[in-house]
Design a protein around this motif. Structure first.
Motif, PDB file in Angstrom:
ATOM      1  N   MET A  34      23.638 -13.335  49.026  1.00 18.92           N
ATOM      2  CA  MET A  34      23.044 -12.790  47.809  1.00 18.92           C
ATOM      3  C   MET A  34      23.409 -13.648  46.596  1.00 18.92           C
ATOM      4  O   MET A  34      24.369 -14.398  46.614  1.00 18.92           O
ATOM      5  CB  MET A  34      23.509 -11.350  47.572  1.00 18.92           C
ATOM      6  N   GLY A  35      22.623 -13.522  45.541  1.00 12.35           N
ATOM      7  CA  GLY A  35      22.858 -14.269  44.315  1.00 12.35           C
ATOM      8  C   GLY A  35      21.736 -15.253  44.051  1.00 12.35           C
ATOM      9  O   GLY A  35      20.654 -15.152  44.620  1.00 12.35           O
ATOM     10  N   ASP A  36      22.015 -16.199  43.180  1.00  3.79           N
ATOM     11  CA  ASP A  36      21.013 -17.160  42.739  1.00  3.79           C
ATOM     12  C   ASP A  36      20.979 -18.399  43.636  1.00  3.79           C
ATOM     13  O   ASP A  36      22.030 -18.943  43.994  1.00  3.79           O
ATOM     14  CB  ASP A  36      21.294 -17.625  41.313  1.00  3.79           C
ATOM     15  N   TRP A  37      19.756 -18.826  43.948  1.00  2.00           N
ATOM     16  CA  TRP A  37      19.502 -20.051  44.685  1.00  2.00           C
ATOM     17  C   TRP A  37      18.448 -20.844  43.912  1.00  2.00           C
ATOM     18  O   TRP A  37      17.333 -20.348  43.698  1.00  2.00           O
ATOM     19  CB  TRP A  37      18.972 -19.754  46.085  1.00  2.00           C
ATOM     20  N   TYR A  38      18.781 -22.050  43.501  1.00  2.00           N
ATOM     21  CA  TYR A  38      17.833 -22.922  42.810  1.00  2.00           C
ATOM     22  C   TYR A  38      16.920 -23.582  43.845  1.00  2.00           C
ATOM     23  O   TYR A  38      17.408 -24.080  44.867  1.00  2.00           O
ATOM     24  CB  TYR A  38      18.568 -24.011  42.024  1.00  2.00           C
ATOM     25  N   VAL A  39      15.630 -23.572  43.585  1.00  2.00           N
ATOM     26  CA  VAL A  39      14.684 -24.229  44.484  1.00  2.00           C
ATOM     27  C   VAL A  39      14.693 -25.727  44.144  1.00  2.00           C
ATOM     28  O   VAL A  39      14.282 -26.132  43.065  1.00  2.00           O
ATOM     29  CB  VAL A  39      13.270 -23.641  44.348  1.00  2.00           C
ATOM     30  N   ILE A  40      15.201 -26.504  45.070  1.00  2.00           N
ATOM     31  CA  ILE A  40      15.369 -27.941  44.870  1.00  2.00           C
ATOM     32  C   ILE A  40      14.096 -28.695  45.254  1.00  2.00           C
ATOM     33  O   ILE A  40      13.676 -29.620  44.561  1.00  2.00           O
ATOM     34  CB  ILE A  40      16.570 -28.464  45.690  1.00  2.00           C
ATOM     35  N   ALA A  41      13.489 -28.304  46.368  1.00  2.30           N
ATOM     36  CA  ALA A  41      12.251 -28.927  46.841  1.00  2.30           C
ATOM     37  C   ALA A  41      11.540 -27.927  47.733  1.00  2.30           C
ATOM     38  O   ALA A  41      12.163 -27.002  48.265  1.00  2.30           O
ATOM     39  CB  ALA A  41      12.548 -30.211  47.612  1.00  2.30           C
ATOM     40  N   HIS A  42      10.233 -28.133  47.898  1.00  2.00           N
ATOM     41  CA  HIS A  42       9.471 -27.194  48.713  1.00  2.00           C
ATOM     42  C   HIS A  42       8.127 -27.774  49.117  1.00  2.00           C
ATOM     43  O   HIS A  42       7.663 -28.765  48.568  1.00  2.00           O
ATOM     44  CB  HIS A  42       9.265 -25.876  47.962  1.00  2.00           C
ATOM     45  N   ILE A  43       7.526 -27.131  50.099  1.00  4.24           N
ATOM     46  CA  ILE A  43       6.094 -27.187  50.304  1.00  4.24           C
ATOM     47  C   ILE A  43       5.647 -25.871  49.692  1.00  4.24           C
ATOM     48  O   ILE A  43       5.922 -24.795  50.233  1.00  4.24           O
ATOM     49  CB  ILE A  43       5.708 -27.293  51.786  1.00  4.24           C
ATOM     50  N   PRO A  44       5.059 -25.932  48.523  1.00  4.00           N
ATOM     51  CA  PRO A  44       4.885 -24.722  47.719  1.00  4.00           C
ATOM     52  C   PRO A  44       3.722 -23.827  48.126  1.00  4.00           C
ATOM     53  O   PRO A  44       2.728 -24.293  48.676  1.00  4.00           O
ATOM     54  CB  PRO A  44       4.648 -25.283  46.315  1.00  4.00           C
ATOM     55  N   SER A  45       3.893 -22.552  47.792  1.00  8.34           N
ATOM     56  CA  SER A  45       2.779 -21.614  47.859  1.00  8.34           C
ATOM     57  C   SER A  45       1.890 -21.892  46.647  1.00  8.34           C
ATOM     58  O   SER A  45       2.250 -22.671  45.753  1.00  8.34           O
ATOM     59  CB  SER A  45       3.288 -20.175  47.827  1.00  8.34           C
ATOM     60  N   ARG A  46       0.760 -21.254  46.589  1.00  6.11           N
ATOM     61  CA  ARG A  46      -0.194 -21.478  45.495  1.00  6.11           C
ATOM     62  C   ARG A  46       0.451 -21.246  44.133  1.00  6.11           C
ATOM     63  O   ARG A  46       0.227 -21.983  43.195  1.00  6.11           O
ATOM     64  CB  ARG A  46      -1.382 -20.530  45.700  1.00  6.11           C
ATOM     65  N   TRP A  47       1.299 -20.238  44.016  1.00  6.11           N
ATOM     66  CA  TRP A  47       1.903 -19.882  42.734  1.00  6.11           C
ATOM     67  C   TRP A  47       2.981 -20.870  42.298  1.00  6.11           C
ATOM     68  O   TRP A  47       3.300 -20.954  41.132  1.00  6.11           O
ATOM     69  CB  TRP A  47       2.491 -18.472  42.794  1.00  6.11           C
ATOM     70  N   GLU A  48       3.529 -21.607  43.232  1.00 11.03           N
ATOM     71  CA  GLU A  48       4.659 -22.488  42.939  1.00 11.03           C
ATOM     72  C   GLU A  48       4.277 -23.953  42.734  1.00 11.03           C
ATOM     73  O   GLU A  48       5.149 -24.780  42.503  1.00 11.03           O
ATOM     74  CB  GLU A  48       5.653 -22.464  44.111  1.00 11.03           C
ATOM     75  N   ARG A  49       3.022 -24.285  42.817  1.00  7.60           N
ATOM     76  CA  ARG A  49       2.598 -25.692  42.817  1.00  7.60           C
ATOM     77  C   ARG A  49       3.092 -26.486  41.617  1.00  7.60           C
ATOM     78  O   ARG A  49       3.334 -27.676  41.720  1.00  7.60           O
ATOM     79  CB  ARG A  49       1.085 -25.785  42.901  1.00  7.60           C
ATOM     80  N   ASN A  50       3.215 -25.842  40.474  1.00  4.38           N
ATOM     81  CA  ASN A  50       3.646 -26.526  39.255  1.00  4.38           C
ATOM     82  C   ASN A  50       4.941 -25.936  38.712  1.00  4.38           C
ATOM     83  O   ASN A  50       5.191 -25.984  37.512  1.00  4.38           O
ATOM     84  CB  ASN A  50       2.550 -26.447  38.189  1.00  4.38           C
ATOM     85  N   ALA A  51       5.765 -25.378  39.588  1.00  2.00           N
ATOM     86  CA  ALA A  51       6.982 -24.689  39.157  1.00  2.00           C
ATOM     87  C   ALA A  51       8.022 -25.666  38.625  1.00  2.00           C
ATOM     88  O   ALA A  51       8.244 -26.739  39.190  1.00  2.00           O
ATOM     89  CB  ALA A  51       7.570 -23.884  40.304  1.00  2.00           C
ATOM     90  N   TYR A  52       8.648 -25.267  37.548  1.00  7.27           N
ATOM     91  CA  TYR A  52       9.813 -25.932  36.965  1.00  7.27           C
ATOM     92  C   TYR A  52      10.908 -24.876  36.902  1.00  7.27           C
ATOM     93  O   TYR A  52      10.614 -23.688  36.755  1.00  7.27           O
ATOM     94  CB  TYR A  52       9.518 -26.389  35.529  1.00  7.27           C
ATOM     95  N   ASP A  53      12.162 -25.301  36.973  1.00  5.24           N
ATOM     96  CA  ASP A  53      13.301 -24.370  36.849  1.00  5.24           C
ATOM     97  C   ASP A  53      13.169 -23.165  37.771  1.00  5.24           C
ATOM     98  O   ASP A  53      13.479 -22.035  37.388  1.00  5.24           O
ATOM     99  CB  ASP A  53      13.451 -23.879  35.403  1.00  5.24           C
ATOM    100  N   ALA A  54      12.739 -23.376  39.000  1.00  3.49           N
ATOM    101  CA  ALA A  54      12.540 -22.265  39.940  1.00  3.49           C
ATOM    102  C   ALA A  54      13.876 -21.771  40.493  1.00  3.49           C
ATOM    103  O   ALA A  54      14.713 -22.563  40.929  1.00  3.49           O
ATOM    104  CB  ALA A  54      11.630 -22.700  41.075  1.00  3.49           C
ATOM    105  N   VAL A  55      14.055 -20.452  40.450  1.00  2.65           N
ATOM    106  CA  VAL A  55      15.274 -19.816  40.956  1.00  2.65           C
ATOM    107  C   VAL A  55      14.878 -18.572  41.745  1.00  2.65           C
ATOM    108  O   VAL A  55      14.075 -17.762  41.289  1.00  2.65           O
ATOM    109  CB  VAL A  55      16.229 -19.398  39.814  1.00  2.65           C
ATOM    110  N   GLU A  56      15.466 -18.443  42.924  1.00  3.43           N
ATOM    111  CA  GLU A  56      15.282 -17.258  43.759  1.00  3.43           C
ATOM    112  C   GLU A  56      16.596 -16.482  43.710  1.00  3.43           C
ATOM    113  O   GLU A  56      17.651 -17.032  44.023  1.00  3.43           O
ATOM    114  CB  GLU A  56      14.966 -17.698  45.188  1.00  3.43           C
ATOM    115  N   SER A  57      16.543 -15.221  43.280  1.00  7.20           N
ATOM    116  CA  SER A  57      17.749 -14.386  43.174  1.00  7.20           C
ATOM    117  C   SER A  57      17.631 -13.216  44.131  1.00  7.20           C
ATOM    118  O   SER A  57      16.605 -12.527  44.150  1.00  7.20           O
ATOM    119  CB  SER A  57      17.905 -13.857  41.746  1.00  7.20           C
TER     120      SER A  57
END
Length: 172
Positions: A34-57
């Motif tokens: 549990m807690g914060d995880w910074y998204v470092i790299a991905h094969i993105p979903s449609r919503w994430e294609r242009n994401a900056y500062d992405a964090v999954e908590s």
């Protein structure tokens, strides 16, 4: 003509084949994950294609489900923060490594923790379809050698598409 027909049917059936299941890690200590995880790299979903500062908590709920808050800026570091709030449900008999992630009821997307370092500092989350993957870390930026090792691991998991490195504001 019969050969052409058989070849066509074989091609269609090959396209319908079930992908090799994404191998999960042996065990996930949920409270520790549990807690914060910074998204470092991905094969993105449609919503994430242009994401900056992405964090999954992640936050463990009393009923055992996982409240997830995914926040990001769309298109630049100056964009307003967007947030999504899916809920994860641990799948039985997976040692907490496979979740159903629900963005819209009643659909639960497969979410497999396919790599997790012993110190719970880096992780790779993938799907059996090999359509999406996320490299995440407890810090917004990783040393180049650690990042390269995780990218190689994504390839070993069967991904062939290039990753998008998520722009994160790193304090150096």
């Amino acid at each position: 003509m019969l050969r052409t027909l058989c070849a066509g049917i074989a091609g269609i059936l090959a396209g319908c084949s079930t992908p090799t299941p994404m191998p999960p890690v042996a065990h996930v200590d949920l409270p520790r994950f549990m807690g914060d995880w910074y998204v470092i790299a991905h094969i993105p979903s449609r919503w994430e294609r242009n994401a900056y500062d992405a964090v999954e908590s992640y936050h463990l709920l009393p009923d055992g489900r996982i409240q997830t808050d995914f926040s990001y800026r769309d298109g630049s570091f100056d964009a307003k923060v967007e947030t999504m709030h899916p809920v994860g449900t641990v799948q039985p008999d997976t040692n907490n490594a496979v979740w159903g992630m629900q963005f819209i009821w009643p659909i639960k997307a497969e979410y497999v923790i396919a790599y997790l370092d012993d110190n719970y500092q880096t992780t790779i989350v993938g799907r059996s379809k090999r359509d999406y993957v996320w490299i995440m870390a407890r810090v917004p930026c990783l040393p180049d050698d650690v990042y390269a090792r995780l990218v190689r691991k994504v390839g070993e998991l069967g991904y062939t598409e290039s990753l998008r490195k998520v722009p994160q504001q790193c304090k150096r």
